[in-house]
Design an enzyme around this catalytic site. Structure first.
Site, PDB file in Angstrom:
ATOM      1  N   ARG A   1      18.296 -10.036 -12.071  1.00  0.00           N
ATOM      2  CA  ARG A   1      19.483  -9.728 -11.279  1.00  0.00           C
ATOM      3  C   ARG A   1      19.424 -10.452  -9.940  1.00  0.00           C
ATOM      4  NH1 ARG A   1      18.760  -3.842 -10.282  1.00  0.00           N
ATOM      5  NH2 ARG A   1      16.602  -4.534 -10.456  1.00  0.00           N
TER       6      ARG A   1
ATOM      7  N   LYS B   1       7.509  -5.082 -10.750  1.00  0.00           N
ATOM      8  CA  LYS B   1       8.232  -5.306 -12.007  1.00  0.00           C
ATOM      9  C   LYS B   1       8.788  -6.726 -12.098  1.00  0.00           C
ATOM     10  CE  LYS B   1      11.760  -2.674 -12.333  1.00  0.00           C
ATOM     11  NZ  LYS B   1      12.731  -3.600 -11.728  1.00  0.00           N
TER      12      LYS B   1
ATOM     13  N   PHE C   1      14.514  -0.465 -11.090  1.00  0.00           N
ATOM     14  CA  PHE C   1      13.730   0.728 -10.798  1.00  0.00           C
ATOM     15  C   PHE C   1      12.907   1.146 -12.020  1.00  0.00           C
ATOM     16  CE2 PHE C   1      17.001   1.258  -7.343  1.00  0.00           C
ATOM     17  CZ  PHE C   1      16.124   0.976  -6.326  1.00  0.00           C
TER      18      PHE C   1
ATOM     19  N   LYS D   1      13.316  -3.036   1.839  1.00  0.00           N
ATOM     20  CA  LYS D   1      12.515  -3.621   0.784  1.00  0.00           C
ATOM     21  C   LYS D   1      12.094  -5.055   1.063  1.00  0.00           C
ATOM     22  CE  LYS D   1      12.679  -4.133  -4.266  1.00  0.00           C
ATOM     23  NZ  LYS D   1      13.557  -4.038  -5.438  1.00  0.00           N
TER      24      LYS D   1
ATOM     25  N   ALA E   1      20.011   0.174 -10.269  1.00  0.00           N
ATOM     26  CA  ALA E   1      19.828   1.089 -11.397  1.00  0.00           C
ATOM     27  C   ALA E   1      19.886   2.550 -10.983  1.00  0.00           C
ATOM     28  CB  ALA E   1      18.506   0.807 -12.085  1.00  0.00           C
TER      29      ALA E   1
ATOM     30  N   TRP F   1       0.406 -12.090  -9.694  1.00  0.00           N
ATOM     31  CA  TRP F   1       0.663 -12.205  -8.258  1.00  0.00           C
ATOM     32  C   TRP F   1      -0.277 -13.236  -7.639  1.00  0.00           C
ATOM     33  CZ3 TRP F   1      -2.146 -11.486  -3.777  1.00  0.00           C
ATOM     34  CH2 TRP F   1      -1.404 -11.413  -2.588  1.00  0.00           C
TER      35      TRP F   1
ATOM     36  N   THR G   1       7.870  -9.301 -10.305  1.00  0.00           N
ATOM     37  CA  THR G   1       6.726 -10.208 -10.282  1.00  0.00           C
ATOM     38  C   THR G   1       6.125 -10.348 -11.681  1.00  0.00           C
ATOM     39  OG1 THR G   1       6.232  -9.580  -8.000  1.00  0.00           O
ATOM     40  CG2 THR G   1       4.443 -10.579  -9.253  1.00  0.00           C
TER      41      THR G   1
ATOM     42  N   PHE H   1      -3.900  -5.518  -8.134  1.00  0.00           N
ATOM     43  CA  PHE H   1      -3.923  -5.732  -6.689  1.00  0.00           C
ATOM     44  C   PHE H   1      -5.359  -6.048  -6.261  1.00  0.00           C
ATOM     45  CE2 PHE H   1       0.288  -4.192  -6.646  1.00  0.00           C
ATOM     46  CZ  PHE H   1       0.830  -4.342  -5.382  1.00  0.00           C
TER      47      PHE H   1
END
Length: 557
Positions: A97, A74, A302, A108, A274, A410, A76, A382
């Site tokens: 954030r 998200k 999230f 993470k 969140a 990405w 990214t 991906f």
């Protein structure tokens, strides 16, 4: 399989521009900034007074499907979309954030985007940055210290020591602090308490929702710390703590200016989770960005059932914001996990599992449509995605009645986000939002909770523990029943059970307790087994983070 550079390696190779040059793109001078080295700055609050009559730009919310260990991307996508908008000549700011040290050293890793779609300096942003989270931690704990000192010094306010709701906080994952006894051996009044993670602190929420310094002080003053023997609320203003708390937060209230890997402006400010808070960056950051750029790409933490719902029903409600479009991020990998594929088998093509997992995406699309905002599904590509999987996903999303765009940010940065950027420009020019809230704040508390549970999560209904029932009754008696709802619920499922992936059916939401946040202005139902202090995994990310002899950080995702 090709070898890929880590996020930190890519970030450390980036050619950053002095932050003064980035600010100049926005019409800001060095006099508008407090510099934190060469590549970070805080923007003075009085800048808003100067630009308040500028027209607002378009507000784009970036959200996602239910997260899995496979990753959704998200942040990214948010960063890549902003760089894509810049590539096609648009004026844009991304607003994010600030990462918490808890996930950075926990499960993470870094949280500043990924690959060639990151905000930088990545190491600073993921670690101490400009000290905002430390200021929030200190302000929160100062209030706790003043409260306990009041008890020790005679308790003139008659506070019920068994009815204090203000915990302490620390910005780390530390499950051993979830339940503590303080004041032992005569070093204060002995009582049971707890620690929350800093990003769950009401002070964090207040910082992110405050419109200015006066609003900040007023919100801090009305924070409920506990109750007296007669059931009356005791506030931070009652113990004369709010003024000193505001002093500690004076600089933290100023938004932080950084840049993307392609030198486009980024404002990174505030960091509530969140799943246990409202999950949005600061009102200060978003409103200022809307005055400084034609497009503002923001995020909510999230999945859409958590961050996006709270963005709409809490942040937009308090700040008077109207979003123009929603980007809903999904990956083939994550959808296959929602379809029952184990993590270690994700590299294998599996169109059937992908199709089954699409139920999760479909529910989130339906949820976003409830708010009347145009939605586009961004497929975060991906390297392991196959042509057959991507073609099937494209076909099925279109059958849902949603637009879908492949995003390759990405691997390719802004260039990989150009198609998504063009779709956003088209949506903002051709599709008018018919924005509406999910519920009316004047509805009874249970009706608001049940609206979220049934309409957003897909629950059949809600069950309340005795403690939750008592808290709701108290909130009604205190006159705060008209506040919005901020659910604390697992991020790993649409339900309150983290093991239920996909689109759970035939289940009921359990509300364990209900907390009252009078400063930030919302009611927090704590659902299922949700904890407001996370724990570390068996192998924390901290084990891989290190410092070389020349001072270079390694292993930070």
């Amino acid at each position: 399989m090709a070898e890929y550079k880590s996020d930190i390696e890519i970030a450390q190779e980036a050619e950053l521009k002095p932050i003064i040059e980035v600010a100049d793109k926005l019409g800001l001078s060095e006099d508008d900034l407090d510099l934190y080295g060469k590549y970070k700055a805080k923007i003075h609050l009085d800048v808003m007074d100067r630009v308040k009559d500028n027209p607002d730009g378009k507000l784009i919310l970036c959200t996602a499907i239910t997260p899995t260990p496979a990753g959704e991307g998200k942040t990214t996508t948010n960063v890549g979309l902003s760089m894509g908008l810049a590539k096609i000549g648009e004026s844009v700011i991304t607003t994010l954030r600030e990462p918490s040290l808890g996930p950075s050293f926990g499960i993470k890793g870094g949280a500043a985007g990924g690959g060639y779609a990151q905000v930088v300096p990545m190491e600073d942003i993921n670690l101490h940055f400009t000290g905002d989270l430390h200021a929030i931690t200190t302000a929160h704990n100062l209030c706790a210290a003043i409260l306990d000192n009041h008890l020790f010094q005679g308790n003139d306010l008659g506070i019920d020591t068994e009815n204090i709701v203000w915990p302490r906080v620390v910005d780390l994952n530390d499950r051993a602090l979830r339940a503590v006894t303080i004041g032992k051996e005569g070093e204060g009044v002995e009582r049971d308490s707890r620690f929350d993670i800093t990003v769950a602190s009401e002070v964090m929420a207040i910082l992110c929702l405050a419109n200015d310094l006066d609003d900040l002080k007023e919100r801090l003053g009305r924070v409920t710390l506990g109750f007296d023997k007669d059931g009356n609320a005791i506030t931070a203003a009652d113990i004369k703590a709010s003024g000193s708390m505001a002093v500690l937060l004076k600089d933290a209230l100023m938004p932080n200016l950084v840049q993307t890997l392609e030198n486009t402006p980024a404002i990174v400010h505030g960091g509530p989770f969140a799943n246990i808070a409202h999950g949005c960056n600061s009102v200060q950051a978003t409103k200022l960005a809307l005055k400084l750029a034609d497009y503002v790409v923001t995020e909510a933490g999230f999945a859409a059932d958590l961050g996006a719902e709270k963005f709409f029903d809490i942040k937009c409600r308090y700040a008077g914001l109207v979003p123009d479009a929603v980007v809903l991020v999904a990956t083939v990998r994550a959808l296959k996990m929602h379809g029952g594929v184990a993590f270690e088998n994700l590299k294998e093509e599996n169109v059937d599992a992908l199709d089954k997992g699409l139920e999760n995406l479909q529910k989130h699309v339906e949820n976003m449509q409830l708010f009347g905002v145009p939605v586009v599904v961004a497929i975060n590509k991906f390297p392991t995605d196959t042509d057959a999987e991507l073609a099937h996903l494209d076909k099925r999303v279109k059958e849902m009645g949603s637009k879908v765009v492949l995003s390759d940010v990405w691997a390719n940065g802004g260039e990989g986000g150009v198609d998504l950027a063009r779709e956003i420009v088209r949506m903002c020019s051709e599709e008018e939002p018919d924005f509406k809230f999910l519920y009316d704040v004047e509805q009874p508390i249970k009706e608001k909770i049940e609206a979220i549970a049934t309409k957003i999560y897909g629950a059949d209904g809600v069950d309340y523990a005795a403690e939750a029932e008592e808290s709701i009754e108290r909130i009604n008696q205190l006159g705060y029943s008209n506040l919005p709802i901020c659910m604390a619920k697992t991020q790993a499922s649409l339900s309150d059970d983290k093991t239920k992936v996909g689109r759970p059916r035939d289940w009921r939401l359990t509300v364990r307790e209900v907390r009252l946040n009078t400063g930030s202005g919302f009611i927090v139902p704590v659902c299922g087994k949700m904890m407001t202090m996370p724990g570390l995994p068996k192998k924390p990310a901290a084990e891989n983070i290190d410092l070389t002899s020349d001072g270079k950080i390694v292993g930070l995702f």
